[in-house]
Design a protein around this motif. Sequence first.
Motif, short mmCIF file in Angstrom:
data_model
loop_
_atom_site.label_atom_id
_atom_site.label_comp_id
_atom_site.label_asym_id
_atom_site.label_seq_id
_atom_site.Cartn_x
_atom_site.Cartn_y
_atom_site.Cartn_z
N TRP A 105 0.90 -1.29 -0.10
CA TRP A 105 0.19 -0.02 0.12
C TRP A 105 0.17 1.28 0.07
CZ3 TRP A 105 -4.62 -0.44 -1.65
CH2 TRP A 105 -5.64 -1.72 -1.33
N VAL A 106 2.12 1.08 -0.08
CA VAL A 106 3.01 2.25 -0.72
C VAL A 106 2.12 3.27 -1.66
CG1 VAL A 106 5.47 2.87 -1.39
CG2 VAL A 106 4.69 1.13 0.16
N SER A 107 1.76 4.47 -2.04
CA SER A 107 1.78 5.42 -3.16
C SER A 107 2.33 5.68 -3.96
CB SER A 107 0.96 7.11 -2.27
OG SER A 107 1.09 6.87 -3.57
N ARG A 108 2.59 4.93 -5.17
CA ARG A 108 3.14 5.34 -6.41
C ARG A 108 4.27 7.01 -6.50
NH1 ARG A 108 5.38 1.94 -10.63
NH2 ARG A 108 3.29 0.93 -10.37
N PRO A 109 5.64 7.18 -6.31
CA PRO A 109 5.62 8.70 -6.58
C PRO A 109 4.81 9.12 -7.39
CG PRO A 109 7.27 7.39 -6.41
CD PRO A 109 6.57 6.58 -6.45
N VAL A 110 4.24 10.06 -7.98
CA VAL A 110 3.52 10.85 -8.42
C VAL A 110 4.22 11.57 -10.18
CG1 VAL A 110 2.50 12.84 -8.93
CG2 VAL A 110 1.67 12.35 -6.74
#
Length: 192
Positions: free
Chosen positions: A54-59
């Motif tokens: 559940w780590v947000s991918r860098p924008v």
Amino acid sequence: MSTTKATHAADVVPSRILLYGATGAGKTTAAVRLGEKLGLPVVLADEIGWLPQWVSRPVDEQIALVDDAVARDAWVFDSAYSSWRERVRPRADLIIGLDFPRWLSLLRVTRRAVRRVITREELFAGNRETWRQLLSRDSIVVWHFRSWRRKRRAMRAWAADATGPPVLLFRRPRDLERWIDAQPAHDQRDAT
């Protein structure tokens, strides 16, 4: 279904489609079904947005993936995150807004989240929903409450904007289903 810009949208078989609506409205299910029917590749927003654990991918990485996808001639996006939505929307031949009642999308997202917790269903990037997540302030159900009104305003504004891509707003799931059923299958289109 709203008829705003619908005449053009109903007459043309689109090759670049953006689905948009509240969390739990059924965007992914509809996108997959539409992609299969029309023979178009489906791009899933959550596969772009999330990494394992559940780590947000860098924008900036999300934007690179989105730019690659929208550069293609054909696609169906099941949604678009606010950080890159304006990279997808202008390239769409058609936007399908799932403008369903709040109670319906809330019921769907809650039921889906509980089912996923119980079954331990694997999602994008190997992630799984947990009871802890479901009951937290970052819950998908809480996100529904935070984003529902904003998403509804966005789709209705797009539908009213004569300068943007055509928008079909569906107020009931059965109307969306009828519209998808009425689309020519990709093998039928190729034969004509």
